[in-house]
Design a protein around this motif. Sequence first.
Motif, PDB file in Angstrom:
ATOM      1  N   GLU A  64      70.997  13.024   3.192  1.00  0.00           N
ATOM      2  CA  GLU A  64      70.717  14.242   2.436  1.00  0.00           C
ATOM      3  C   GLU A  64      71.986  15.084   2.443  1.00  0.00           C
ATOM      4  N   PHE A  65      72.413  15.495   1.266  1.00  0.00           N
ATOM      5  CA  PHE A  65      73.681  16.203   1.124  1.00  0.00           C
ATOM      6  C   PHE A  65      73.490  17.454   0.278  1.00  0.00           C
ATOM      7  N   GLU A  66      74.383  18.421   0.499  1.00  0.00           N
ATOM      8  CA  GLU A  66      74.390  19.643  -0.293  1.00  0.00           C
ATOM      9  C   GLU A  66      75.787  19.853  -0.854  1.00  0.00           C
ATOM     10  N   LEU A  67      75.871  20.100  -2.143  1.00  0.00           N
ATOM     11  CA  LEU A  67      77.132  20.462  -2.789  1.00  0.00           C
ATOM     12  C   LEU A  67      77.059  21.960  -3.057  1.00  0.00           C
ATOM     13  N   HIS A  68      77.790  22.735  -2.268  1.00  0.00           N
ATOM     14  CA  HIS A  68      77.762  24.192  -2.379  1.00  0.00           C
ATOM     15  C   HIS A  68      78.840  24.671  -3.347  1.00  0.00           C
ATOM     16  N   TYR A  69      78.459  25.583  -4.221  1.00  0.00           N
ATOM     17  CA  TYR A  69      79.370  26.277  -5.124  1.00  0.00           C
ATOM     18  C   TYR A  69      79.376  27.746  -4.681  1.00  0.00           C
ATOM     19  N   PRO A  70      80.230  28.099  -3.708  1.00  0.00           N
ATOM     20  CA  PRO A  70      80.160  29.437  -3.119  1.00  0.00           C
ATOM     21  C   PRO A  70      80.378  30.583  -4.108  1.00  0.00           C
ATOM     22  N   LYS A  71      81.300  30.456  -5.034  1.00  0.00           N
ATOM     23  CA  LYS A  71      81.573  31.545  -5.974  1.00  0.00           C
ATOM     24  C   LYS A  71      80.435  31.740  -6.967  1.00  0.00           C
ATOM     25  N   MET A  72      79.666  30.698  -7.207  1.00  0.00           N
ATOM     26  CA  MET A  72      78.549  30.784  -8.142  1.00  0.00           C
ATOM     27  C   MET A  72      77.220  30.994  -7.423  1.00  0.00           C
ATOM     28  N   LYS A  73      77.258  30.935  -6.099  1.00  0.00           N
ATOM     29  CA  LYS A  73      76.051  31.067  -5.277  1.00  0.00           C
ATOM     30  C   LYS A  73      74.994  30.053  -5.696  1.00  0.00           C
ATOM     31  N   ALA A  74      75.432  28.802  -5.763  1.00  0.00           N
ATOM     32  CA  ALA A  74      74.549  27.723  -6.188  1.00  0.00           C
ATOM     33  C   ALA A  74      74.767  26.502  -5.312  1.00  0.00           C
ATOM     34  N   THR A  75      73.769  25.634  -5.297  1.00  0.00           N
ATOM     35  CA  THR A  75      73.838  24.397  -4.528  1.00  0.00           C
ATOM     36  C   THR A  75      73.130  23.283  -5.291  1.00  0.00           C
ATOM     37  N   ILE A  76      73.725  22.100  -5.233  1.00  0.00           N
ATOM     38  CA  ILE A  76      73.055  20.887  -5.703  1.00  0.00           C
ATOM     39  C   ILE A  76      72.598  20.157  -4.444  1.00  0.00           C
ATOM     40  N   TYR A  77      71.300  19.935  -4.325  1.00  0.00           N
ATOM     41  CA  TYR A  77      70.730  19.217  -3.199  1.00  0.00           C
ATOM     42  C   TYR A  77      70.549  17.757  -3.604  1.00  0.00           C
ATOM     43  N   LEU A  78      71.081  16.847  -2.802  1.00  0.00           N
ATOM     44  CA  LEU A  78      70.995  15.418  -3.080  1.00  0.00           C
ATOM     45  C   LEU A  78      70.227  14.717  -1.972  1.00  0.00           C
ATOM     46  N   THR A  79      69.345  13.831  -2.356  1.00  0.00           N
ATOM     47  CA  THR A  79      68.579  13.035  -1.391  1.00  0.00           C
ATOM     48  C   THR A  79      68.630  11.577  -1.818  1.00  0.00           C
ATOM     49  N   TYR A  80      69.078  10.732  -0.893  1.00  0.00           N
ATOM     50  CA  TYR A  80      69.128   9.294  -1.142  1.00  0.00           C
ATOM     51  C   TYR A  80      67.978   8.631  -0.397  1.00  0.00           C
ATOM     52  N   LYS A  81      67.324   7.683  -1.064  1.00  0.00           N
ATOM     53  CA  LYS A  81      66.270   6.898  -0.422  1.00  0.00           C
ATOM     54  C   LYS A  81      66.438   5.442  -0.822  1.00  0.00           C
ATOM     55  N   PRO A  82      66.281   4.545   0.120  1.00  0.00           N
ATOM     56  CA  PRO A  82      66.316   3.124  -0.244  1.00  0.00           C
ATOM     57  C   PRO A  82      65.018   2.737  -0.960  1.00  0.00           C
ATOM     58  N   VAL A  83      65.146   1.825  -1.878  1.00  0.00           N
ATOM     59  CA  VAL A  83      63.973   1.323  -2.601  1.00  0.00           C
ATOM     60  C   VAL A  83      63.458   0.104  -1.860  1.00  0.00           C
ATOM     61  N   THR A  84      62.214   0.204  -1.406  1.00  0.00           N
ATOM     62  CA  THR A  84      61.560  -0.908  -0.703  1.00  0.00           C
ATOM     63  C   THR A  84      60.152  -1.066  -1.275  1.00  0.00           C
ATOM     64  N   ASN A  85      60.064  -1.665  -2.445  1.00  0.00           N
ATOM     65  CA  ASN A  85      58.784  -1.828  -3.144  1.00  0.00           C
ATOM     66  C   ASN A  85      58.078  -0.494  -3.379  1.00  0.00           C
ATOM     67  N   ASN A  86      58.843   0.605  -3.499  1.00  0.00           N
ATOM     68  CA  ASN A  86      58.244   1.929  -3.689  1.00  0.00           C
ATOM     69  C   ASN A  86      58.865   2.672  -4.884  1.00  0.00           C
ATOM     70  N   ILE A  87      59.431   1.940  -5.828  1.00  0.00           N
ATOM     71  CA  ILE A  87      60.110   2.584  -6.949  1.00  0.00           C
ATOM     72  C   ILE A  87      59.146   3.440  -7.762  1.00  0.00           C
ATOM     73  N   ASP A  88      57.898   2.994  -7.930  1.00  0.00           N
ATOM     74  CA  ASP A  88      56.918   3.784  -8.679  1.00  0.00           C
ATOM     75  C   ASP A  88      56.656   5.120  -7.994  1.00  0.00           C
ATOM     76  N   SER A  89      56.532   5.087  -6.693  1.00  0.00           N
ATOM     77  CA  SER A  89      56.289   6.309  -5.925  1.00  0.00           C
ATOM     78  C   SER A  89      57.494   7.256  -5.999  1.00  0.00           C
ATOM     79  N   LEU A  90      58.703   6.714  -5.884  1.00  0.00           N
ATOM     80  CA  LEU A  90      59.908   7.546  -5.950  1.00  0.00           C
ATOM     81  C   LEU A  90      60.056   8.188  -7.333  1.00  0.00           C
ATOM     82  N   LEU A  91      59.816   7.431  -8.379  1.00  0.00           N
ATOM     83  CA  LEU A  91      59.893   7.973  -9.740  1.00  0.00           C
ATOM     84  C   LEU A  91      58.839   9.045  -9.970  1.00  0.00           C
ATOM     85  N   ARG A  92      57.628   8.791  -9.506  1.00  0.00           N
ATOM     86  CA  ARG A  92      56.540   9.755  -9.659  1.00  0.00           C
ATOM     87  C   ARG A  92      56.863  11.053  -8.921  1.00  0.00           C
TER      88      ARG A  92
END
Length: 183
Positions: A64-92
């Motif tokens: 789990e990662f955060e890309l902080h844009y301090p001057k804009m007071k914004a963040t992009i939150y990123l979450t990585y998950k491995p796919v293990t026969n759960n692609i439908d659940s992840l997409l949903r």
Amino acid sequence: MIRFFYYFMGLLLLSACQDNTLPKPKAQLQLEYPYPVYGKFNSNCNFSFDYNSIAKIKAEKKCEFELHYPKMKATIYLTYKPVTNNIDSLLRDAQKLTYDHVIKADEISSQPFINNTNKVYGMFSEVGGNAATNAQFYVTDSTKNFLYGSMYFYAKPNYDSILPAANYIKNDIRKIMETVAWQ
């Protein structure tokens, strides 16, 4: 008669010099952001991507990662998950997180993303209006990897005020999606 004319002109000139104040039109602050310079981010979680160098990357938890844009007071939150026969659940779950903002959103538009060369497929969603997030996305290779991201500002949502910063960061999100490479 000439004397009357001069008095009349004098009176007219004096009455014309009133200090009438007129309301000024509302103006918007012109915000300019630097031209993006991209660097490569290599994670320990089976993926890499290019990111804007004005963003500061912070690892939160495993994959789990955060890309902080301090001057804009914004963040992009990123979450990585491995796919293990759960692609439908992840997409949903990714689509549910986007549509949870439908209460405050004026509109939600989604654009599919396909990069057959790098086997990256996903969806980019723009949320219009005073919602908590203005953009969300996910990318996957459909068999092993799934990356989800969302953009948030550290301010009360006011769509008109944050629009320039939101558009700038949306371009960075598109760059992330275009440059994701699975390892």
